[in-house]
Each structure stands twice: as structure tokens, then as C-alpha cells.
Design a protein around this motif. Sequence first.
Motif, PDB file in Angstrom:
ATOM      1  N   UNK A 213      -3.902   1.732 -13.077  1.00 34.01           N
ATOM      2  CA  UNK A 213      -4.477   1.314 -14.401  1.00 34.01           C
ATOM      3  C   UNK A 213      -4.439   2.187 -15.586  1.00 34.01           C
ATOM      4  N   UNK A 214      -3.537   3.139 -15.262  1.00 37.75           N
ATOM      5  CA  UNK A 214      -3.058   4.239 -16.194  1.00 37.75           C
ATOM      6  C   UNK A 214      -4.579   5.209 -16.443  1.00 37.75           C
ATOM      7  N   UNK A 215      -5.486   5.200 -15.713  1.00 32.16           N
ATOM      8  CA  UNK A 215      -6.680   6.231 -16.087  1.00 32.16           C
ATOM      9  C   UNK A 215      -6.254   7.755 -15.566  1.00 32.16           C
ATOM     10  N   UNK A 216      -7.142   8.750 -16.004  1.00 33.60           N
ATOM     11  CA  UNK A 216      -6.674  10.074 -15.544  1.00 33.60           C
ATOM     12  C   UNK A 216      -7.651  10.298 -14.275  1.00 33.60           C
ATOM     13  N   UNK A 217      -6.948  11.025 -13.460  1.00 32.02           N
ATOM     14  CA  UNK A 217      -7.912  11.252 -12.134  1.00 32.02           C
ATOM     15  C   UNK A 217      -7.211  12.673 -11.624  1.00 32.02           C
ATOM     16  N   UNK A 218      -8.445  13.190 -11.122  1.00 32.42           N
ATOM     17  CA  UNK A 218      -8.070  14.577 -10.209  1.00 32.42           C
ATOM     18  C   UNK A 218      -8.945  14.036  -8.816  1.00 32.42           C
ATOM     19  N   UNK A 219      -8.063  13.913  -7.842  1.00 32.61           N
ATOM     20  CA  UNK A 219      -8.467  13.436  -6.652  1.00 32.61           C
ATOM     21  C   UNK A 219      -7.644  14.261  -5.424  1.00 32.61           C
ATOM     22  N   UNK A 220      -8.373  14.269  -4.507  1.00 35.36           N
ATOM     23  CA  UNK A 220      -7.704  14.895  -3.164  1.00 35.36           C
ATOM     24  C   UNK A 220      -7.918  14.330  -1.904  1.00 35.36           C
ATOM     25  N   UNK A 221      -6.840  13.938  -1.160  1.00 31.76           N
ATOM     26  CA  UNK A 221      -6.913  13.283  -0.072  1.00 31.76           C
ATOM     27  C   UNK A 221      -7.057  14.651   1.252  1.00 31.76           C
ATOM     28  N   UNK A 222      -7.949  14.457   2.265  1.00 30.15           N
ATOM     29  CA  UNK A 222      -8.140  15.614   3.035  1.00 30.15           C
ATOM     30  C   UNK A 222      -7.243  15.259   4.252  1.00 30.15           C
ATOM     31  N   UNK A 223      -6.601  16.476   4.856  1.00 30.00           N
ATOM     32  CA  UNK A 223      -5.688  15.985   5.833  1.00 30.00           C
ATOM     33  C   UNK A 223      -6.223  16.274   7.242  1.00 30.00           C
ATOM     34  N   UNK A 224      -7.112  16.778   7.602  1.00 31.47           N
ATOM     35  CA  UNK A 224      -7.668  17.087   9.053  1.00 31.47           C
ATOM     36  C   UNK A 224      -8.754  16.140   9.365  1.00 31.47           C
ATOM     37  N   UNK A 225      -8.769  14.962   8.768  1.00 31.53           N
ATOM     38  CA  UNK A 225      -9.702  13.837   9.252  1.00 31.53           C
ATOM     39  C   UNK A 225     -10.631  13.582   7.925  1.00 31.53           C
ATOM     40  N   UNK A 226     -11.168  12.334   8.346  1.00 28.28           N
ATOM     41  CA  UNK A 226     -12.227  12.003   7.194  1.00 28.28           C
ATOM     42  C   UNK A 226     -13.309  12.453   7.282  1.00 28.28           C
ATOM     43  N   UNK A 227     -13.890  12.977   5.758  1.00 27.90           N
ATOM     44  CA  UNK A 227     -15.010  13.641   5.460  1.00 27.90           C
ATOM     45  C   UNK A 227     -15.782  13.050   4.162  1.00 27.90           C
ATOM     46  N   UNK A 228     -16.939  13.252   4.286  1.00 32.32           N
ATOM     47  CA  UNK A 228     -18.074  12.661   3.010  1.00 32.32           C
ATOM     48  C   UNK A 228     -18.437  13.587   2.319  1.00 32.32           C
ATOM     49  N   UNK A 229     -18.105  13.417   1.159  1.00 34.70           N
ATOM     50  CA  UNK A 229     -18.391  14.303   0.050  1.00 34.70           C
ATOM     51  C   UNK A 229     -19.601  13.758  -0.783  1.00 34.70           C
TER      52      UNK A 229
END
Length: 273
Positions: A213-229
Motif C-alpha cells: 500500500x506504499x505506507x511507511x512502516x517500522x516493523x520487526x519479525x521475531x526469529x525465536x518464536x511468536x511473542x505478544x507485544x
Amino acid sequence: MKKSTSIAIGGFDGMHIGHQKLFNALDKNSAIVVIETGYANLTPKREREHFSHYPILYLELDSIRHLSGQEFIAFLKEKFPKLQKIVVGYDFHFGKDRKYSFNDLRTLFDGEVRVIDEVTLHGDSVHSHKIRAKLQIGDIKGANAFLGHNYTIKGKVVSGQGIGKKELVATINIEAGSFLMPKEGVYATLTRIDDEEHFHPSVSFVGHRVTTDGSFALESHILDGEVFCNERASISFVSFIRENQKFDSIAELKKAIQKDIAIASKELKFLQI
């Protein structure tokens, strides 16, 4: 702070290795005086407090820039009645129109004035503006070397596009407008969730989502398992992986992300987390 016998004065955005040289010259009962210019985006607001055990007094430049040299010293003595030593960098200027240097400080102040020489790394002088420049070209390792720590962005969790977990990979999206964003692209990172003390290995994206969609993002994918923030996260940048680029399909983007994950995993494998 009333008991402080020595102070270090400066802008101190980044709290980098040059700044740490000034802090190392302080005594036991000391404080840091931060002159806020409005341009601090490496360690904005009170982020500097994570990089020193000394208490910090924040002064808005506009509130003191009109002072004469004598008035500035009188102001400091009022704030720090037991002041005996002032530590500044070689390029420090103060007073109205910044016309006073450390030489004037030595004349006007009746205590000790310690001037720290220019700090260099591999022959290059360390300055906040150079760190900003390195971040903006994606030279994360160079910026981190000048900082003496990993460049870290903190922010509150916000909703993403909603397609990551369904079609790509799950990500934590944060909003951190007061921090300088590094060059658009993908990075090997360490991400801290809410109040957790440890960091998770991660791969992060900074930039516009040009494939979707062209929107700006700062995003992170956790590598050691799913976490909830729930509320906030911090992303600590370790190395640059690749430029931001547009893919012909979601499938091509997903393939690139899997490659990014493999590179980040290898980069972060031997770090103490």
C-alpha cells in the motif's frame, strides 16, 4: 544535583564514545548538563538517561542563549552551588551568539575547567552529525562503532496492514516519530518487547511498503518464536541486509523475506542476547 561538584556540558545527542570521554572526567558527585537544541533524534527527550548513571539537567537553548559569559557562569553556580569543575569538549561554545569558548570559560570560572580533546576512531573524528549521516546511508556498523552501542529506536505498538501474519510473516509494528529513521531497507536487529529485560533476535524493515500500500512502516519479525507485544517495543539495529525494493507479487516478497530471515539469523547467531 545541588550537591554536584562537577558537571559536563554539551548537547550529548547519541551519548556516543566522544561524550563518554567527557563523562569519564567527572567526579563521584557529578551531573550532566544537556543543552537541548531541538535537533536531538539519536537519543531524543530523556533517552540519554539510559547511557549514564549521572543525573541529567536539561536546558532549552532558547532559555540561555541570550546570556553573557558572566551570566552563564552565574546561572550554573545557582544550579550547582558546590560546583568546582566543569568538563567540556574542545569545540564547546557558550553565551550570546556562541562567542565564548573554553578559554573564556577558564577565565570566567574560578574552579577547574577540563577540556576533552577531539575523539577519533580509525582516524575519523566522532560527532553526532556523522552518526546521523552513517545511519542515513545504512552504515549501521559504522554508526554503532561511533556510538559505542547499537542504535536503538523505541516506540509504541501500532496496528500494521493486517496481511503480514496471514500472507507473509508476523511483525510488531511501532511508531517512533522522535527518532531518526535509518536508510529504508531490511536490517538484522534485536527487539525488546514491553518490559522484558532481554532482546529477541529479529529482522526489521524500515521504509515505505512499495509492494503493497506504499505506507511507511517500522516493523520487526521475531526469529525465536511468536511473542505478544502489548504497548511498546525497542528495535536495536545490528547490520544492514538489503535495500527497500518493489516486488512483482506477494509471493516474491515472501521469498525475499525468507532470505532476509536466513541472513539475519546467521548474523545474530553468535551475539550474546
